[in-house]
Design a protein around this motif. Structure first.
Motif, PDB file in Angstrom:
ATOM      1  N   GLU A 105       0.803  -1.120   0.031  1.00 39.09           N
ATOM      2  CA  GLU A 105      -0.009  -0.166  -0.087  1.00 39.09           C
ATOM      3  C   GLU A 105       1.015   1.175  -0.036  1.00 39.09           C
ATOM      4  N   TRP A 106       0.533   2.334  -0.701  1.00 41.89           N
ATOM      5  CA  TRP A 106       1.213   3.370  -0.860  1.00 41.89           C
ATOM      6  C   TRP A 106       2.544   3.145  -1.647  1.00 41.89           C
ATOM      7  N   PRO A 107       2.590   2.655  -2.799  1.00 38.61           N
ATOM      8  CA  PRO A 107       3.964   1.824  -3.262  1.00 38.61           C
ATOM      9  C   PRO A 107       4.814   3.300  -3.746  1.00 38.61           C
ATOM     10  N   ASN A 108       4.506   4.113  -4.092  1.00 41.75           N
ATOM     11  CA  ASN A 108       5.198   5.383  -4.304  1.00 41.75           C
ATOM     12  C   ASN A 108       6.101   5.874  -3.501  1.00 41.75           C
ATOM     13  N   ASN A 109       5.924   5.532  -2.244  1.00 38.68           N
ATOM     14  CA  ASN A 109       6.769   5.807  -0.876  1.00 38.68           C
ATOM     15  C   ASN A 109       7.952   4.820  -0.928  1.00 38.68           C
ATOM     16  N   ALA A 110       7.922   3.720  -1.828  1.00 40.73           N
ATOM     17  CA  ALA A 110       9.257   3.061  -2.086  1.00 40.73           C
ATOM     18  C   ALA A 110      10.142   3.756  -3.043  1.00 40.73           C
ATOM     19  N   GLY A 111       9.739   4.694  -3.621  1.00 40.63           N
ATOM     20  CA  GLY A 111      10.724   5.422  -4.597  1.00 40.63           C
ATOM     21  C   GLY A 111      11.304   4.317  -5.529  1.00 40.63           C
TER      22      GLY A 111
END
Length: 148
Positions: A105-111
């Motif tokens: 969840e919120w994968p964009n925060n994995a950069g």
């Protein structure tokens, strides 16, 4: 790319049940959507289906990751909403997920650490209608998703 209209949260759970049979160790599903879009509902249904039993699946909002021993492979459920730096994923056991399924969840925060080969699931609420869009990133996904 596949589109689904989800009339309610039960339809979101049904989509998870339909996707479960095509999943295998090493898969990554990136769950995109705003607050309340159904990411955790989807993850809970998928984990329960893969584990073969109704079970409590808490949101990993505060722990950031929950792990489950599925009968075929481990399942890693990440919630990266509170991540302050993408490199923090490595403190959560990010490198261990190759042996199992990673739900993020919120994968964009994995950069830059988000795998290029993955299945993106976009959940949205448009007025009174919920929608889901599956976007496979990699050829193998396209073939496997034909039965979903």
């Amino acid at each position: 790319m596949q589109h689904f209209e989800l009339t309610d949260l039960a339809a979101t759970r049904e989509l998870a049940k339909r996707l479960a049979p095509v999943l295998r160790a090493g898969d990554v599903i990136a769950l995109h959507g705003g607050l309340g879009a159904g990411k955790t509902t989807f993850a809970r249904a998928l984990i329960s289906t893969l584990c073969g039993q109704s079970m409590e699946v808490p949101s990993p909002t505060y722990t950031l990751v929950q792990t489950y021993d599925g009968p075929a492979f481990p399942i890693f459920h990440f919630d990266l909403y509170r991540l302050e730096d993408a490199d923090e994923v490595f403190e959560l056991g990010w490198d261990e997920t190759q042996s199992g399924l990673a739900l993020i969840e919120w994968p964009n925060n994995a950069g830059p650490h988000l795998p290029a080969w993955r299945l993106d699931l976009f959940l949205e609420i448009l007025g009174d209608i919920r929608t889901a869009r599956l976007e496979p990133q990699g050829e193998d996904w396209q073939t496997r998703l034909n039965d979903v």
